[in-house]
Every structure is written in C-alpha cells, then in structure tokens.
Design a protein around this motif. Structure first.
Motif: not given
Length: 238
Positions: A120-121, A162, A169, A166, A126, A1, A4, A117
């Motif tokens: 990131s997940g 987002q 995902a 994330t 990131h 996160m 985001t 996103s």
C-alpha cells in the motif's frame, strides 16, 4: 492508507456484530469456538513461520526483538491500554482488555498485515489489505462473540500499526528486498503461533514484547555488508 482504513472499518463492524450475537451463544459453545479459533490460528502461524529462508535471521530477530520489547514493556502498555478501555466501558462487558490485546496481536502480526501495508505504501496497491479486511471482518465477528467488545477497539490498534508501516515504507524502500519481507512474514507467523498458545492456554507467551522482532530483518539487511566484510577479514586471517 485506503487499505488500512477499509481494514479498520471491517474489524469494527464485524466486532460490533459479534457483540450483538454474543448473548445468544451458550457458554460451552463459546469455549469450543475459542478452542477451534486457537487451533486455526496455530495452523496459520505455522504456515507463515515455515516460509523462512534464513532461520539464523529469525533467531537473531526474536532474541534481540524480545530484549527491546521487554525493555520498553510493550505487553504492559497494551494491557494498561486494554484495562483503561475496560474502566471506561464499566462493568457488564467482560474482559475488554483480553479481547483488545488478543485481537490486536492477531490482526497486526500476520504476513498480510506486513506485506499488505508495504504494498500500500510503496505501490498504492491495496488488494492484499482488501482481502485481509474481508478475512478480519469475518473473524472479528467470531472473536467478539466470545471475547467481547474489546475486539472492536483492536481496530484502532490496526489503524495505527498498519498506518505507520504504510507511511514509512517509502523511507526504507531500498532495504525491502524480497528476502527481508520473507523473513518479516516468517517472524510474524512465529508470533502468531505464540498467540495460538495463549488462546489455547497451553503456555502464556509474552508475544507483545516480541513485536520489535518483526522489523529487525531490515536492520540485518542494513548491516549485512559490514558483516560480510568482517567475515571476509576473519577468513583471510585464519
């Protein structure tokens, strides 16, 4: 996160700076700036849309996604949220709803929002969202200087949108093959073209109600084995 969160802060800070600069910009400058933004958004959208490798998936997703969006009235709910914020802000802040809805859509439906996103997940990388944060922070200054303080509140919409991608995902990781992500990005690009049409006042397009289309390539990937089986059976019969 983390990506985001950084993105959310960048939009909020950029938007606040834009609001402070707004009073010093003559109205005719704002009109020209918005036209320039509209043209830029149009080019960004076309660049994303042309990356599609399967136009049938795009058409299927847009049609079915639009039906879903109209059914649950996403556009109406976004407008109501913007008007609610506008009511809380009181007079003197211009069309808060317009700034909130326009900026929320621009920042949420692009390829960087989707891919960043997901990265990131899935991997904890990131970098894409950091790059998006820089771009969004700069553009939010321009948006807020013309559309007003509603742009600042779009940061909350970005955080929720987002953040959900994330967090979820990992659950659909096995379906997120390169082709699926490519079509999701292409559909996002096509929706950005619709946003550009709205900004340029060419034709009012209900982009918000098409938002579910972005995620339908995942459904298509899930159903693909079944579709292939049906196609094979039909070929054998005929």
């Amino acid at each position: 996160m983390l990506g985001t969160i950084v993105n959310t802060i960048a939009i909020a800070c950029g938007g606040l700076l834009g609001v402070l600069l707004r009073k010093g910009i003559p109205e005719h400058y704002k009109t020209t700036i918005m036209q320039g933004i509209g043209l830029s958004v149009l080019v960004i959208g076309l660049m994303g849309a042309f990356k599609s490798g399967n136009i049938l998936v795009v058409i299927f997703s847009i049609v079915v996604g639009s039906i879903i969006g109209e059914k649950i009235k996403i556009a109406t709910k976004l407008d109501e949220m913007g008007l609610w914020i506008e009511g809380k802000m009181g007079k003197g802040h211009g069309s808060v709803a317009k700034g909130f809805v326009t900026a929320s859509l621009v920042y949420c439906v692009g390829a960087m929002a989707i891919v960043g996103s997901l990265e990131s997940g899935l991997t904890g990388n990131h970098q894409t969202l950091y790059a998006k944060s820089l771009l969004d922070g700069i553009s939010s200054v321009i948006f807020a200087s013309t559309l007003g303080i509603g742009v600042v509140f779009s940061a909350a919409a970005v955080f929720i949108y987002q953040g959900i991608i994330t967090i979820t995902a990992g659950a659909v990781k096995y379906l997120l093959v390169e082709a699926v992500i490519q079509e999701m990005s292409a559909i996002g690009g096509l929706l950005i073209v619709g946003i550009a049409f709205n900004i340029l006042e060419i034709k009012r397009i209900s982009v918000a109600n098409m938002l579910p289309a972005i995620f339908l390539p995942i459904v298509y990937q899930l159903l693909q084995p079944l579709l292939l089986s049906i196609t094979t059976i039909l070929q054998n019969i005929f």
